[in-house]
Design an enzyme around this catalytic site. Structure first.
Site, PDB file in Angstrom:
ATOM      1  N   SER A 135       0.822  -1.210   0.000  1.00  0.00           N
ATOM      2  CA  SER A 135       0.000   0.000   0.000  1.00  0.00           C
ATOM      3  C   SER A 135       0.853   1.255   0.000  1.00  0.00           C
ATOM      4  O   SER A 135       0.345   2.334  -0.269  1.00  0.00           O
ATOM      5  CB  SER A 135      -0.932  -0.007   1.207  1.00  0.00           C
ATOM      6  OG  SER A 135      -0.234  -0.367   2.362  1.00  0.00           O
ATOM      7  N   HIS A 156      -1.719  -2.735  -6.839  1.00  0.00           N
ATOM      8  CA  HIS A 156      -2.329  -2.419  -5.550  1.00  0.00           C
ATOM      9  C   HIS A 156      -3.848  -2.528  -5.636  1.00  0.00           C
ATOM     10  O   HIS A 156      -4.512  -1.716  -6.281  1.00  0.00           O
ATOM     11  CB  HIS A 156      -1.893  -0.992  -5.146  1.00  0.00           C
ATOM     12  CG  HIS A 156      -2.372  -0.592  -3.798  1.00  0.00           C
ATOM     13  ND1 HIS A 156      -2.614   0.711  -3.461  1.00  0.00           N
ATOM     14  CD2 HIS A 156      -2.671  -1.324  -2.687  1.00  0.00           C
ATOM     15  CE1 HIS A 156      -3.035   0.767  -2.207  1.00  0.00           C
ATOM     16  NE2 HIS A 156      -3.076  -0.455  -1.730  1.00  0.00           N
ATOM     17  N   GLU A 168      -4.240   0.151  -8.576  1.00  0.00           N
ATOM     18  CA  GLU A 168      -3.146   1.058  -8.938  1.00  0.00           C
ATOM     19  C   GLU A 168      -2.026   0.189  -9.509  1.00  0.00           C
ATOM     20  O   GLU A 168      -1.592  -0.769  -8.866  1.00  0.00           O
ATOM     21  CB  GLU A 168      -2.616   1.800  -7.706  1.00  0.00           C
ATOM     22  CG  GLU A 168      -3.492   2.950  -7.238  1.00  0.00           C
ATOM     23  CD  GLU A 168      -2.882   3.699  -6.048  1.00  0.00           C
ATOM     24  OE1 GLU A 168      -2.762   4.920  -6.120  1.00  0.00           O
ATOM     25  OE2 GLU A 168      -2.546   3.053  -5.037  1.00  0.00           O
ATOM     26  N   ASN A 206      -3.306   6.084  -1.102  1.00  0.00           N
ATOM     27  CA  ASN A 206      -3.069   6.256   0.328  1.00  0.00           C
ATOM     28  C   ASN A 206      -2.461   7.609   0.677  1.00  0.00           C
ATOM     29  O   ASN A 206      -2.573   8.076   1.797  1.00  0.00           O
ATOM     30  CB  ASN A 206      -2.225   5.106   0.856  1.00  0.00           C
ATOM     31  CG  ASN A 206      -3.081   3.861   0.965  1.00  0.00           C
ATOM     32  OD1 ASN A 206      -4.263   3.946   1.277  1.00  0.00           O
ATOM     33  ND2 ASN A 206      -2.507   2.714   0.660  1.00  0.00           N
TER      34      ASN A 206
HETATM   35  N1  CAA Z   1     -15.987  -9.453   0.282  1.00  0.00           N
HETATM   36  C1  CAA Z   1     -16.751  -9.690  -0.799  1.00  0.00           C
HETATM   37  N2  CAA Z   1     -17.890  -9.024  -1.064  1.00  0.00           N
HETATM   38  C2  CAA Z   1     -18.271  -8.097  -0.184  1.00  0.00           C
HETATM   39  C3  CAA Z   1     -17.537  -7.800   0.980  1.00  0.00           C
HETATM   40  C4  CAA Z   1     -16.341  -8.533   1.189  1.00  0.00           C
HETATM   41  N3  CAA Z   1     -15.563  -8.303   2.253  1.00  0.00           N
HETATM   42  N4  CAA Z   1     -18.169  -6.824   1.652  1.00  0.00           N
HETATM   43  C5  CAA Z   1     -19.276  -6.523   0.939  1.00  0.00           C
HETATM   44  N5  CAA Z   1     -19.322  -7.287  -0.162  1.00  0.00           N
HETATM   45  C6  CAA Z   1     -20.339  -7.245  -1.212  1.00  0.00           C
HETATM   46  C7  CAA Z   1     -21.652  -7.730  -0.684  1.00  0.00           C
HETATM   47  O1  CAA Z   1     -21.776  -9.139  -0.830  1.00  0.00           O
HETATM   48  C8  CAA Z   1     -22.632  -6.988  -1.567  1.00  0.00           C
HETATM   49  O2  CAA Z   1     -22.793  -7.646  -2.823  1.00  0.00           O
HETATM   50  P1  CAA Z   1     -24.256  -7.946  -3.403  1.00  0.00           P
HETATM   51  O3  CAA Z   1     -24.943  -6.617  -3.482  1.00  0.00           O
HETATM   52  O4  CAA Z   1     -23.997  -8.551  -4.748  1.00  0.00           O
HETATM   53  O5  CAA Z   1     -24.889  -8.873  -2.444  1.00  0.00           O
HETATM   54  C9  CAA Z   1     -21.931  -5.658  -1.850  1.00  0.00           C
HETATM   55  O6  CAA Z   1     -20.547  -5.888  -1.610  1.00  0.00           O
HETATM   56  C10 CAA Z   1     -22.432  -4.560  -0.957  1.00  0.00           C
HETATM   57  O7  CAA Z   1     -22.246  -4.981   0.384  1.00  0.00           O
HETATM   58  P2  CAA Z   1     -23.212  -4.611   1.595  1.00  0.00           P
HETATM   59  O8  CAA Z   1     -24.603  -4.377   1.082  1.00  0.00           O
HETATM   60  O9  CAA Z   1     -23.025  -5.594   2.688  1.00  0.00           O
HETATM   61  O10 CAA Z   1     -22.602  -3.306   2.200  1.00  0.00           O
HETATM   62  P3  CAA Z   1     -22.363  -1.912   1.567  1.00  0.00           P
HETATM   63  O11 CAA Z   1     -23.287  -1.599   0.439  1.00  0.00           O
HETATM   64  O12 CAA Z   1     -22.338  -1.018   2.743  1.00  0.00           O
HETATM   65  O13 CAA Z   1     -20.885  -2.033   0.949  1.00  0.00           O
HETATM   66  C11 CAA Z   1     -18.552  -1.901   1.116  1.00  0.00           C
HETATM   67  C12 CAA Z   1     -19.817  -2.455   1.755  1.00  0.00           C
HETATM   68  C13 CAA Z   1     -18.362  -2.543  -0.258  1.00  0.00           C
HETATM   69  C14 CAA Z   1     -17.399  -2.281   2.038  1.00  0.00           C
HETATM   70  C15 CAA Z   1     -18.715  -0.324   0.964  1.00  0.00           C
HETATM   71  O14 CAA Z   1     -19.066   0.220   2.203  1.00  0.00           O
HETATM   72  C16 CAA Z   1     -17.453   0.339   0.485  1.00  0.00           C
HETATM   73  O15 CAA Z   1     -17.141   0.337  -0.692  1.00  0.00           O
HETATM   74  N6  CAA Z   1     -16.694   0.964   1.426  1.00  0.00           N
HETATM   75  C17 CAA Z   1     -15.452   1.658   1.117  1.00  0.00           C
HETATM   76  C18 CAA Z   1     -14.340   0.644   1.062  1.00  0.00           C
HETATM   77  C19 CAA Z   1     -13.038   1.283   0.709  1.00  0.00           C
HETATM   78  O16 CAA Z   1     -12.853   2.482   0.616  1.00  0.00           O
HETATM   79  N7  CAA Z   1     -12.045   0.415   0.522  1.00  0.00           N
HETATM   80  C20 CAA Z   1     -10.697   0.846   0.213  1.00  0.00           C
HETATM   81  C21 CAA Z   1      -9.874   0.757   1.438  1.00  0.00           C
HETATM   82  S1  CAA Z   1      -8.230   1.274   1.116  1.00  0.00           S
HETATM   83  C22 CAA Z   1      -7.460  -0.135   0.629  1.00  0.00           C
HETATM   84  O17 CAA Z   1      -7.977  -1.212   0.604  1.00  0.00           O
HETATM   85  C23 CAA Z   1      -6.061   0.018   0.184  1.00  0.00           C
HETATM   86  C24 CAA Z   1      -5.048   0.232   1.170  1.00  0.00           C
HETATM   87  O18 CAA Z   1      -3.879   0.170   0.778  1.00  0.00           O
HETATM   88  C25 CAA Z   1      -5.273   0.582   2.569  1.00  0.00           C
END
Ligand code: CAA
Length: 299
Positions: A135, A156, A168, A206
């Site tokens: 990251s 990434h 990325e 990040n």
């Molecule tokens: N694995 C697989 N699928 C997942 C999941 C997981 N951990 N979490 C949620 N999903 C799927 C669900 O199954 C659902 O799919 P369907 O509609 O087909 O059933 C869909 O995603 C939506 O999930 P939910 O309805 O449960 O929840 P939500 O609509 O609130 O979405 C979320 C959850 C996808 C996490 C959303 O809140 C989101 O996009 N959050 C932001 C996440 C983000 O910013 N991530 C980047 C982090 S930074 C990083 O990763 C890099 C780094 O270097 C730090």
């Protein structure tokens, strides 16, 4: 004499060698998510982890995701079975000699990643790409650990890997155009949207995201508002899918602290210093979702 046009112009770019098999190293949340999307895309995936229980947990998580997808009607039984047949847990890098691409998703520690890249470079063929899901660690530095830095690239992914479309693609100082082009083609094959960025600490994602999360933690620590209110402001006022504190819990508070330390050290600017509250929570073992508690509690 009749001269006929050559079917291919002499300076046309050579066809890119596609990625047919991938070794993912590290079976945590990111590594297992990456192996899952590789297998779903019809590409052979090998998953390895030096810690056998983590490997079993990672494989179990992938199976559970496919069972959920079938139960929800998003995937047929046959599709899930086909994807399952393309993924295999292996005991060591030696079992992956013929792969076209290695993606490491191990702990965010430079020395550990350098050691892994050295081992991977020796284990796989000279044409294989070595990618890091880091990251924020320098791709150029990791590339310096292997004899052919031109085949090292950053790849990434974002958590949850099966859901978020971005990758990325990070170009190190010595990364070749061919490595970038093959990596971009691979990311597209996964159904992801690759964005090429240069090798700077934190890349783009990040560098921009972590200062926002850190500021939310400062605001919480200073008593500007409680955690739920801070998150509500960002969800409802800025249309973020989740608030910065909930997102920090999803990423892992230890990971957030590591990324901020890298930004502060490698950019050399104290504006990236971690909020004291973040340090305290990590010291207490409150790492977010994975430990059951961070800014929120998880059952
Ligand atoms: N694995 C697989 N699928 C997942 C999941 C997981 N951990 N979490 C949620 N999903 C799927 C669900 O199954 C659902 O799919 P369907 O509609 O087909 O059933 C869909 O995603 C939506 O999930 P939910 O309805 O449960 O929840 P939500 O609509 O609130 O979405 C979320 C959850 C996808 C996490 C959303 O809140 C989101 O996009 N959050 C932001 C996440 C983000 O910013 N991530 C980047 C982090 S930074 C990083 O990763 C890099 C780094 O270097 C730090």
């Amino acid at each position: 004499m009749t001269v006929t046009a050559s079917p291919q112009a002499p300076d046309a770019p050579a066809a890119l060698e596609p990625i047919r098999s991938v070794l993912v190293v590290g079976a945590g949340t990111m590594g297992s998510g990456i192996a899952q999307v590789v297998a779903e895309a019809g590409i052979a995936a090998l998953l390895v982890d030096s810690h056998a229980p983590s490997l079993a947990r990672g494989m179990g998580g992938i199976d559970a995701a496919w069972e959920r997808a079938v139960a929800k009607g998003r995937r047929s039984e046959e599709e899930a079975a086909n994807a399952r047949s393309r993924i295999r847990a292996v005991a060591s890098l030696a079992d992956a000699a013929g792969v076209d691409l290695v993606i490491e998703a191990i702990v965010e520690n430079v020395e550990a990643k350098e050691a892994l890249f050295r081992e991977a470079a020796a284990a796989v063929g000279p044409g294989a790409i070595l990618a890091s899901n880091t990251s924020s660690i320098s791709i150029t530095r990791l590339a310096a650990a292997v004899p052919q830095p031109e085949r090292v690239v950053g790849l990434h992914f974002f958590n949850p890997v099966p859901v978020l479309p971005l990758v990325e693609v990070v170009r190190g100082l010595g990364t070749s155009d061919e490595t970038i082009a093959r990596t971009i083609a691979f990311a597209r094959r996964l159904g992801k949207t690759p964005v090429e960025v240069n090798d700077f600490p934190g890349f783009v994602a990040n560098r921009v995201l972590l200062p926002m999360i850190n500021e939310a933690i400062f605001a919480l620590g200073e008593g500007v508002a409680d955690a739920a209110s801070i998150d509500a402001v960002m969800r409802l006022g800025m249309s973020h899918p989740m608030g910065p504190l909930a997102l920090a819990d999803l990423i892992g508070l230890d990971v957030c602290l590591d990324i901020l330390a890298t930004l502060q050290r490698d950019i050399g600017d104290d504006k990236y210093r971690a909020a004291p509250l973040l340090r305290r929570l990590v010291a207490a073992g409150k790492l977010g979702r994975k430990s059951g508690e961070g800014f929120y509690r998880y059952d």
